[in-house]
Enzyme design. Structure first.
Site, PDB file in Angstrom:
ATOM      1  CD  GLU A 144     -26.979  -7.987  -4.320  1.00 25.14           C
ATOM      2  OE1 GLU A 144     -26.593  -9.087  -4.750  1.00 25.14           O
ATOM      3  OE2 GLU A 144     -26.236  -6.983  -4.226  1.00 25.14           O
ATOM      4  CG  HIS A 213     -21.947 -17.248   0.361  1.00 19.68           C
ATOM      5  ND1 HIS A 213     -20.902 -16.418   0.664  1.00 19.68           N
ATOM      6  CD2 HIS A 213     -22.223 -17.026  -0.948  1.00 19.68           C
ATOM      7  CE1 HIS A 213     -20.537 -15.746  -0.402  1.00 19.68           C
ATOM      8  NE2 HIS A 213     -21.330 -16.090  -1.400  1.00 19.68           N
TER       9      HIS A 213
END
Length: 408
Positions: A144, A213
């Site tokens: 990322e 998450h």
């Protein structure tokens, strides 16, 4: 990296590029993709109708309404199908908006994990790689910080990248790039560079996706100077906000809730673009202003049904713009109702609700007849157990109780 950016720049001169014959991404079956796919369980229409069964797991129904949606009268629901336009799920609306902008402007490109031939973890970019080619729809490694930095650099050279985080929680790995580069480069360069980049992806509390998450990063990013933040809640505003974010010369973070991707709504056939800094009046009312956004919009509307039956008339506003706030719309409502309830899925400490409370207090304190009430998620890691997960998020009965206490 420079070579890749140069390659993307060359690709933007083409409106259509033949797709390269590449193998399926090595990461298509990664654990991240698997984790994200667990959340797609049902289809909910924005008019309150369900296209398939709900997850019947856990909880006492009289205490927890975990799948609350904004229900309307059957006649209104029936009339929806006769309206002009076309029906889309929310993730399809995002894709349609993105595709229209890629057709309109060859500088628009997409990058992220599995966004190419796999079509994204929630299929927002499905079909774009064959149409636009592998350089305008760029599959990246699981890194990322690298591909977010690459996208910001590409924006500095004149492209308009749309960076997808497979899960918004993963973008914490790119926090330095988003904070020190994305938000500040226009200022620190003395205005020499614009950063027209969109950072988007799924977030929020899903269906037993676990703490890592189930992140809500609004509170993390709101303090970064130079960044705009918006949150979509319907297919209509998802498409309109996507198009507006891509056209903006400012960096924009678009928050999408993992449980709203299968929400269905009829949207216009003609092109439209929404204002990135404008709230939406969902339900006019007289007794109390309820400010909310994203998934909590539907919990609020479920509570509103109960409140109306009890004689209350709540005004519901989807703030949509998390930074900056639309204080014109909010203030107009506060001056009418004199009471404010904020409902969010963000964490209570340092969340959007805290900032909104401060803004209303500073600007409209004299119009308030009662203290502002803010209902937020509990300051705990989101549990994996379904019943515990539900308890950490604001539920409609809590909203009803809060309004009753506010209007005493």
């Amino acid at each position: 990296m420079a070579a890749i950016i140069q390659g993307i720049g060359a690709a933007t001169a083409l409106t259509s590029v033949n797709s390269l014959d590449t193998k399926k991404s090595l990461f298509a079956n990664s654990r991240r993709s698997f984790s994200e796919r667990k959340g797609r369980l049902f289809v909910v229409r924005s008019d309150g109708r369900l296209s398939c069964g709900l997850n019947g797991r856990g909880g006492r129904a009289e205490q927890l309404i975990t799948n609350a949606v904004a229900a309307k009268e059957d006649a209104a629901a029936a009339s929806t199908s006769s309206k002009p336009g076309h029906e889309l799920l929310l993730f399809e609306a995002l894709r349609e908006g993105l595709e229209e902008e890629m057709d309109r402007d060859p500088a628009v490109c997409v990058m992220g994990e599995d966004v190419g031939h796999y079509g994204g973890s929630y299929k927002v970019t499905k079909g774009l790689a064959p149409k636009y080619g592998d350089l305008r729809v760029l599959d990246t490694p699981i890194a990322e910080n690298s591909f977010t930095g690459m996208g910001i650099g590409a924006a500095m050279t004149g492209l308009r990248p749309v960076i997808e985080g497979m899960n918004m929680g993963f973008l914490l790995l790119a926090f330095n790039q988003i904070s020190n580069n994305c938000g500040m480069l226009h200022y620190t360069s003395g205005g020499q560079f614009k950063i027209p980049v969109v950072i988007r992806g799924p977030g929020g509390v899903g269906r037993q996706l676990g703490a890592e998450h189930s992140q809500r990063l609004e509170s993390y990013f709101q303090s970064i100077p130079g960044i705009q933040m918006v949150a979509c809640s319907t297919p209509y505003n998802a498409k309109g906000l996507m198009k507006a974010a891509i056209r903006s010369d400012n960096p924009v973070i678009l928050f999408e809730h993992v449980l709203l991707y299968n929400l269905k709504e009829r949207i216009p056939d003609e092109e439209y673009v929404l204002n990135l800094e404008e709230a939406e009046m969902v339900r006019p009312g007289e007794h109390v202003t309820i400010l909310t956004y994203s998934r909590m919009r539907y919990h609020v509307m479920q509570a509103a049904k109960t409140l109306v039956n009890k004689g209350y008339d709540p005004e519901v506003i989807d703030i949509r713009s998390l930074k900056p706030f639309d204080l014109y719309t909010i203030g107009k409502s506060v001056k009418k109702t004199h009471r404010v309830l904020i409902v969010e899925e963000c964490m209570r400490t340092g969340g959007i609700g805290a900032s909104l409370t401060a803004a209303i207090t500073e600007n409209f304190h004299d119009y308030l007849d009662a203290p502002i009430v803010c209902l937020s998620s509990q300051d705990v890691p989101t549990p994996y157990a379904g019943t515990l997960e539900n308890w950490t998020v604001v539920q409609p009965p809590q909203i009803v109780t809060a309004v009753e206490q506010l209007c005493l």
